[in-house]
Design a protein around this motif. Sequence first.
Motif, PDB file in Angstrom:
ATOM      1  N   VAL A   1      38.035  -8.381  -1.566  1.00  0.00           N
ATOM      2  CA  VAL A   1      37.398  -7.321  -0.773  1.00  0.00           C
ATOM      3  C   VAL A   1      36.593  -6.394  -1.674  1.00  0.00           C
ATOM      4  O   VAL A   1      35.440  -6.058  -1.378  1.00  0.00           O
ATOM      5  CB  VAL A   1      38.459  -6.530   0.035  1.00  0.00           C
ATOM      6  CG1 VAL A   1      37.860  -5.268   0.628  1.00  0.00           C
ATOM      7  CG2 VAL A   1      39.054  -7.404   1.133  1.00  0.00           C
ATOM      8  N   VAL A   2      37.169  -5.990  -2.793  1.00  0.00           N
ATOM      9  CA  VAL A   2      36.471  -5.083  -3.715  1.00  0.00           C
ATOM     10  C   VAL A   2      35.224  -5.746  -4.291  1.00  0.00           C
ATOM     11  O   VAL A   2      34.153  -5.137  -4.347  1.00  0.00           O
ATOM     12  CB  VAL A   2      37.422  -4.614  -4.847  1.00  0.00           C
ATOM     13  CG1 VAL A   2      36.669  -3.896  -5.949  1.00  0.00           C
ATOM     14  CG2 VAL A   2      38.511  -3.724  -4.276  1.00  0.00           C
ATOM     15  N   LYS A   3      35.337  -7.010  -4.733  1.00  0.00           N
ATOM     16  CA  LYS A   3      34.184  -7.726  -5.276  1.00  0.00           C
ATOM     17  C   LYS A   3      33.076  -7.848  -4.236  1.00  0.00           C
ATOM     18  O   LYS A   3      31.900  -7.678  -4.549  1.00  0.00           O
ATOM     19  CB  LYS A   3      34.590  -9.124  -5.748  1.00  0.00           C
ATOM     20  CG  LYS A   3      35.306  -9.147  -7.062  1.00  0.00           C
ATOM     21  CD  LYS A   3      35.620 -10.584  -7.467  1.00  0.00           C
ATOM     22  CE  LYS A   3      36.295 -10.665  -8.802  1.00  0.00           C
ATOM     23  NZ  LYS A   3      36.578 -12.060  -9.191  1.00  0.00           N
ATOM     24  N   CYS A   4      33.450  -8.145  -3.006  1.00  0.00           N
ATOM     25  CA  CYS A   4      32.475  -8.311  -1.935  1.00  0.00           C
ATOM     26  C   CYS A   4      31.778  -6.988  -1.626  1.00  0.00           C
ATOM     27  O   CYS A   4      30.573  -6.955  -1.392  1.00  0.00           O
ATOM     28  CB  CYS A   4      33.148  -8.880  -0.694  1.00  0.00           C
ATOM     29  SG  CYS A   4      31.989  -9.440   0.567  1.00  0.00           S
ATOM     30  N   ILE A   5      32.505  -5.897  -1.643  1.00  0.00           N
ATOM     31  CA  ILE A   5      31.916  -4.589  -1.379  1.00  0.00           C
ATOM     32  C   ILE A   5      30.992  -4.168  -2.517  1.00  0.00           C
ATOM     33  O   ILE A   5      29.908  -3.647  -2.279  1.00  0.00           O
ATOM     34  CB  ILE A   5      33.015  -3.533  -1.145  1.00  0.00           C
ATOM     35  CG1 ILE A   5      33.703  -3.794   0.188  1.00  0.00           C
ATOM     36  CG2 ILE A   5      32.453  -2.121  -1.190  1.00  0.00           C
ATOM     37  CD1 ILE A   5      34.954  -2.975   0.423  1.00  0.00           C
ATOM     38  N   LYS A   6      31.406  -4.426  -3.757  1.00  0.00           N
ATOM     39  CA  LYS A   6      30.610  -4.028  -4.920  1.00  0.00           C
ATOM     40  C   LYS A   6      29.270  -4.765  -4.973  1.00  0.00           C
ATOM     41  O   LYS A   6      28.233  -4.161  -5.242  1.00  0.00           O
ATOM     42  CB  LYS A   6      31.370  -4.288  -6.215  1.00  0.00           C
ATOM     43  CG  LYS A   6      32.390  -3.238  -6.552  1.00  0.00           C
ATOM     44  CD  LYS A   6      33.005  -3.553  -7.907  1.00  0.00           C
ATOM     45  CE  LYS A   6      33.874  -2.435  -8.401  1.00  0.00           C
ATOM     46  NZ  LYS A   6      34.452  -2.756  -9.723  1.00  0.00           N
ATOM     47  N   ASN A   7      29.299  -6.087  -4.778  1.00  0.00           N
ATOM     48  CA  ASN A   7      28.082  -6.892  -4.875  1.00  0.00           C
ATOM     49  C   ASN A   7      28.281  -8.178  -4.060  1.00  0.00           C
ATOM     50  O   ASN A   7      28.760  -9.180  -4.587  1.00  0.00           O
ATOM     51  CB  ASN A   7      27.774  -7.215  -6.338  1.00  0.00           C
ATOM     52  CG  ASN A   7      26.442  -7.893  -6.515  1.00  0.00           C
ATOM     53  OD1 ASN A   7      25.855  -8.415  -5.577  1.00  0.00           O
ATOM     54  ND2 ASN A   7      25.957  -7.904  -7.747  1.00  0.00           N
ATOM     55  N   THR A   8      27.876  -8.132  -2.818  1.00  0.00           N
ATOM     56  CA  THR A   8      28.092  -9.255  -1.902  1.00  0.00           C
ATOM     57  C   THR A   8      27.457 -10.562  -2.390  1.00  0.00           C
ATOM     58  O   THR A   8      28.128 -11.588  -2.421  1.00  0.00           O
ATOM     59  CB  THR A   8      27.618  -8.896  -0.482  1.00  0.00           C
ATOM     60  OG1 THR A   8      28.300  -7.709  -0.067  1.00  0.00           O
ATOM     61  CG2 THR A   8      27.898 -10.008   0.502  1.00  0.00           C
ATOM     62  N   PRO A   9      26.164 -10.563  -2.784  1.00  0.00           N
ATOM     63  CA  PRO A   9      25.580 -11.833  -3.256  1.00  0.00           C
ATOM     64  C   PRO A   9      26.296 -12.416  -4.481  1.00  0.00           C
ATOM     65  O   PRO A   9      26.491 -13.628  -4.565  1.00  0.00           O
ATOM     66  CB  PRO A   9      24.136 -11.457  -3.589  1.00  0.00           C
ATOM     67  CG  PRO A   9      23.854 -10.263  -2.750  1.00  0.00           C
ATOM     68  CD  PRO A   9      25.146  -9.518  -2.687  1.00  0.00           C
ATOM     69  N   ALA A  10      26.706 -11.565  -5.422  1.00  0.00           N
ATOM     70  CA  ALA A  10      27.419 -12.059  -6.609  1.00  0.00           C
ATOM     71  C   ALA A  10      28.776 -12.639  -6.223  1.00  0.00           C
ATOM     72  O   ALA A  10      29.209 -13.650  -6.782  1.00  0.00           O
ATOM     73  CB  ALA A  10      27.596 -10.932  -7.628  1.00  0.00           C
ATOM     74  N   TYR A  11      29.437 -12.031  -5.250  1.00  0.00           N
ATOM     75  CA  TYR A  11      30.721 -12.547  -4.774  1.00  0.00           C
ATOM     76  C   TYR A  11      30.555 -13.953  -4.201  1.00  0.00           C
ATOM     77  O   TYR A  11      31.309 -14.863  -4.543  1.00  0.00           O
ATOM     78  CB  TYR A  11      31.308 -11.603  -3.720  1.00  0.00           C
ATOM     79  CG  TYR A  11      32.496 -12.178  -3.005  1.00  0.00           C
ATOM     80  CD1 TYR A  11      33.734 -12.253  -3.628  1.00  0.00           C
ATOM     81  CD2 TYR A  11      32.389 -12.659  -1.706  1.00  0.00           C
ATOM     82  CE1 TYR A  11      34.836 -12.795  -2.981  1.00  0.00           C
ATOM     83  CE2 TYR A  11      33.477 -13.192  -1.049  1.00  0.00           C
ATOM     84  CZ  TYR A  11      34.703 -13.263  -1.691  1.00  0.00           C
ATOM     85  OH  TYR A  11      35.779 -13.812  -1.046  1.00  0.00           O
TER      86      TYR A  11
END
Length: 105
Positions: A25-35
């Motif tokens: 969830v944190v990774k997706c919120i920080k940078n969705t395309p990179a996730y």
Amino acid sequence: MTGKDIEKSICSEMSGNLESGMVAVVKCIKNTPAYFAERLYKAMKGAGTKDRTLIRIMVSRSEVDMLDIRQDFLKAYGKSLYTHISSDTSGDYKKLLLKLCGSND
């Protein structure tokens, strides 16, 4: 407040599926395309392909932010998503995924 990255805090305070879910969830919120670039890479890395993950991400993100995902994939892994799909899949399955991906970067 604590001087510690949120992901590191989660990892030090939680474990198992809860930790994995919260970090995602944190990774997706920080940078969705990179996730999603990371998820696609992990789905195709090593022996065998995690087809369900690959299909789900490619279909759901193809009209949303596939261009951004392709850019982050190239930046993170030094190889285009298009090239990676080409070398990891075959047949009509490959053709469909490449259409969803777009062009080679």
